[in-house]
Design an enzyme around this catalytic site. Structure first.
Site, PDB file in Angstrom:
ATOM      1  N   GLU A  83       0.670  -1.373   0.024  1.00 30.51           N
ATOM      2  CA  GLU A  83      -0.021  -0.087  -0.030  1.00 30.51           C
ATOM      3  C   GLU A  83       1.010   1.415  -0.064  1.00 30.51           C
ATOM      4  O   GLU A  83       2.020   1.237   0.351  1.00 30.51           O
ATOM      5  CB  GLU A  83      -0.837   0.112   1.110  1.00 30.51           C
ATOM      6  CG  GLU A  83      -1.839  -0.988   1.020  1.00 30.51           C
ATOM      7  CD  GLU A  83      -2.913  -1.101   1.917  1.00 30.51           C
ATOM      8  OE1 GLU A  83      -4.153  -1.805   1.668  1.00 30.51           O
ATOM      9  OE2 GLU A  83      -2.474  -0.539   3.033  1.00 30.51           O
ATOM     10  N   GLY A 157       6.625  -1.593   6.327  1.00 26.71           N
ATOM     11  CA  GLY A 157       8.208  -2.020   6.332  1.00 26.71           C
ATOM     12  C   GLY A 157       8.959  -1.291   7.289  1.00 26.71           C
ATOM     13  O   GLY A 157       8.761  -0.245   7.414  1.00 26.71           O
ATOM     14  N   GLU A 158      10.042  -1.861   7.295  1.00 30.11           N
ATOM     15  CA  GLU A 158      11.284  -1.074   8.044  1.00 30.11           C
ATOM     16  C   GLU A 158      12.211  -0.734   6.784  1.00 30.11           C
ATOM     17  O   GLU A 158      12.781  -1.575   6.638  1.00 30.11           O
ATOM     18  CB  GLU A 158      11.787  -2.034   9.087  1.00 30.11           C
ATOM     19  CG  GLU A 158      13.164  -1.502   9.651  1.00 30.11           C
ATOM     20  CD  GLU A 158      13.313  -0.008  10.350  1.00 30.11           C
ATOM     21  OE1 GLU A 158      12.094   0.382  10.930  1.00 30.11           O
ATOM     22  OE2 GLU A 158      14.164   0.606   9.860  1.00 30.11           O
ATOM     23  N   LEU A 213       9.892   6.031  18.735  1.00 23.95           N
ATOM     24  CA  LEU A 213      10.126   5.835  20.069  1.00 23.95           C
ATOM     25  C   LEU A 213       9.121   5.130  21.078  1.00 23.95           C
ATOM     26  O   LEU A 213       9.503   3.830  21.244  1.00 23.95           O
ATOM     27  CB  LEU A 213      10.349   7.359  20.593  1.00 23.95           C
ATOM     28  CG  LEU A 213      11.063   7.292  22.044  1.00 23.95           C
ATOM     29  CD1 LEU A 213      12.446   6.511  22.089  1.00 23.95           C
ATOM     30  CD2 LEU A 213      11.372   8.907  22.429  1.00 23.95           C
ATOM     31  N   CYS A 331      -0.773   5.839   9.528  1.00 22.49           N
ATOM     32  CA  CYS A 331       0.429   5.229   9.999  1.00 22.49           C
ATOM     33  C   CYS A 331       0.134   3.922  10.820  1.00 22.49           C
ATOM     34  O   CYS A 331      -0.760   3.895  11.655  1.00 22.49           O
ATOM     35  CB  CYS A 331       1.214   5.999  11.069  1.00 22.49           C
ATOM     36  SG  CYS A 331       1.827   7.642  10.593  1.00 22.49           S
TER      37      CYS A 331
HETATM   38  N1  SAH Z   1       9.188   0.780  10.060  1.00 25.75           N
HETATM   39  C1  SAH Z   1       9.240   2.326  10.365  1.00 25.75           C
HETATM   40  C2  SAH Z   1       8.661   3.234   9.183  1.00 25.75           C
HETATM   41  C3  SAH Z   1       7.054   2.567   8.934  1.00 25.75           C
HETATM   42  S1  SAH Z   1       6.159   2.738  10.461  1.00 25.75           S
HETATM   43  C4  SAH Z   1       9.084   2.767  11.855  1.00 25.75           C
HETATM   44  O1  SAH Z   1       8.285   1.876  12.443  1.00 25.75           O
HETATM   45  O2  SAH Z   1       9.514   3.710  12.133  1.00 25.75           O
HETATM   46  C5  SAH Z   1       5.552   4.489  10.274  1.00 25.75           C
HETATM   47  C6  SAH Z   1       5.114   5.101  11.603  1.00 25.75           C
HETATM   48  O3  SAH Z   1       3.926   4.687  11.945  1.00 25.75           O
HETATM   49  C7  SAH Z   1       6.186   4.846  12.742  1.00 25.75           C
HETATM   50  O4  SAH Z   1       6.706   5.793  13.458  1.00 25.75           O
HETATM   51  C8  SAH Z   1       5.448   3.881  13.738  1.00 25.75           C
HETATM   52  O5  SAH Z   1       5.657   3.905  14.669  1.00 25.75           O
HETATM   53  C9  SAH Z   1       3.860   4.592  13.370  1.00 25.75           C
HETATM   54  N2  SAH Z   1       2.768   3.734  13.589  1.00 25.75           N
HETATM   55  C10 SAH Z   1       2.899   2.208  13.565  1.00 25.75           C
HETATM   56  N3  SAH Z   1       1.629   1.970  14.098  1.00 25.75           N
HETATM   57  C11 SAH Z   1       0.735   2.959  14.466  1.00 25.75           C
HETATM   58  C12 SAH Z   1      -0.569   3.091  14.983  1.00 25.75           C
HETATM   59  N4  SAH Z   1      -1.285   2.083  14.954  1.00 25.75           N
HETATM   60  N5  SAH Z   1      -0.662   4.278  15.252  1.00 25.75           N
HETATM   61  C13 SAH Z   1      -0.066   5.486  15.081  1.00 25.75           C
HETATM   62  N6  SAH Z   1       1.355   5.334  14.674  1.00 25.75           N
HETATM   63  C14 SAH Z   1       1.543   4.040  14.363  1.00 25.75           C
HETATM   64 FE1  SF4 Z   2       7.322  -2.596  11.181  1.00 24.72          FE
HETATM   65 FE2  SF4 Z   2       7.369  -0.049  11.545  1.00 24.72          FE
HETATM   66 FE3  SF4 Z   2       5.089  -1.272  11.906  1.00 24.72          FE
HETATM   67 FE4  SF4 Z   2       7.057  -1.630  13.669  1.00 24.72          FE
HETATM   68  S1  SF4 Z   2       5.760   0.187  13.175  1.00 24.72           S
HETATM   69  S2  SF4 Z   2       5.946  -3.318  12.659  1.00 24.72           S
HETATM   70  S3  SF4 Z   2       8.904  -1.281  12.300  1.00 24.72           S
HETATM   71  S4  SF4 Z   2       6.249  -0.793   9.981  1.00 24.72           S
END
Ligand code: SAH
Ligand code: SF4
Length: 342
Positions: A83, A157-158, A213, A331
């Protein structure tokens, strides 16, 4: 499109160098929907390209518009799905790019993490997401010259676990031969892969770095972000300090406020201490987006307490606006069913 294999192909076939530039220009403009529509090329070349290459490695499977955001489900050549999200900020368009199908890090609050890991994206699949949205904007309004202006690597993804393809894609995106997107208009978010944060620091670019964080308590963080067991908080914060020292650039921390998990007064005190420790640290508070994990966003009064306390102290923070939560495009809500028919 894979620019380097296209360029070698044209070389091998004995085409002059300007043909590559012409094709690239067409690709970057995202106007032609196929090689056959590149009317500035000789017909035989158009056909040759059409039978040997893909203008895009992605095909649209589903489009979901909502207020201020559009989510696209895109199919890759092997049938997997990702996506990608376009956000309209009035003054500019920003795209949230995916770097992997799924994610191996399994953060408890993140839908992508809960779907598991399937594979990394190629550099071509990463840049084709930008091409896809430019083509979308063109189709929406062929007269306007709207383009994607900003990129955030915050989709599925990361990014730092797909380092080499990320770097290849970034090189193309930033280069004058590519879209030439300003480095300050690109942001990468990581869950805290320490060795790659160090590599990124040494790249010495002006690309923005965000670190997810979500807690300053090692045991809470390990619970909600299992990667914190491998890369503990203290070590993570120390590379973050090194980053700001070496680059003199701001570093953004992402912090989704989760009710009863990371929104206690003690969490607020730790955040205050962190922000006071380094004036280049910037905190992005994010309202938790709902997924199926059962965690709840903080209550409005808690969010207020956090924002008011930080404001009073004049600390660097913002309360992020969440886009697209009504279409599961915010996110952490990006998920595709890996068992979808191909
Ligand atoms: N893997 C990377 C980038 C993709 S996630 C990372 O984790 O930073 C992008 C952002 O969305 C990250 O800051 C992640 O912590 C946040 N995120 C993931 N799940 C979320 C949720 N349910 N509500 C708000 N932010 C979320
Ligand atoms: Fe992967 Fe980022 Fe989601 Fe954590 S928040 S599972 S690192 S995509």
């Amino acid at each position: 499109m894979d620019p380097s294999s296209l360029s070698s192909f044209l070389n091998q076939q004995g085409y002059p160098a300007y043909r590559y530039r012409q094709i690239l220009k067409n690709y970057l403009s995202a106007r032609p929907a196929s090689f056959l529509e590149m009317t500035d090329l000789p017909k035989p070349l158009r056909h040759q390209l059409d039978s040997n290459f893909k203008l895009s490695s992605l095909s649209l499977s589903q489009l979901q518009p909502s207020q201020g955001a559009v989510k696209a489900k895109l199919q890759l050549s092997d049938g997997q799905m990702i996506e990608s999200v376009l956000m309209d900020y009035d003054q500019w368009y920003s795209v949230c790019l995916s770097t992997q199908v799924g994610c191996p890090l399994g953060c408890r609050f993140c839908a992508t993490g809960q779907m598991g890991f399937i594979r990394k994206l190629t550099a071509e699949e990463i840049i084709d997401q930008v091409h896809f949205w430019n083509n979308y904007l063109y189709q929406q309004s062929p007269e306007s010259s709207s383009k994607v202006d900003r990129l955030v690597f915050m989709g599925m993804g990361e990014p730092f676990l797909n380092w080499s393809n990320l770097i290849l894609a970034l090189d193309f995106i930033r280069s004058p031969q590519g879209w030439f997107v300003g480095q300050r208009k690109i942001s990468i978010s990581t869950a805290g892969i320490i060795p790659q944060i160090e590599n990124f620091t040494n790249l010495d670019t002006q690309i923005n770095l965000a670190v997810s964080l979500h807690s300053l308590n090692q045991s809470v963080r390990s619970e909600i972000m299992p990667i914190s067991r491998q890369y503990p908080l203290d070590d993570l914060l120390s590379v973050c300090h090194q980053y700001t020292q070496k680059t003199r650039r701001q570093l953004f921390f992402e912090y989704a406020l989760i009710r009863g998990v990371n929104d206690r007064p003690s969490d607020l005190s730790l955040l205050i201490k962190l922000l006071k420790s380094n004036h280049l640290f910037f905190l992005n508070l994010i309202p938790l987006n709902l997924t199926s994990h059962g965690m709840l966003p903080s209550l409005p009064e808690t969010v207020n307490l956090f924002t008011q306390s930080l404001s009073k102290l004049g600390l660097n923070y913002s309360l992020r606006r969440s886009f697209g939560s009504d279409i599961q495009a915010a996110c952490g809500q990006l998920i595709v069913n890996p068992k979808l028919p191909v």
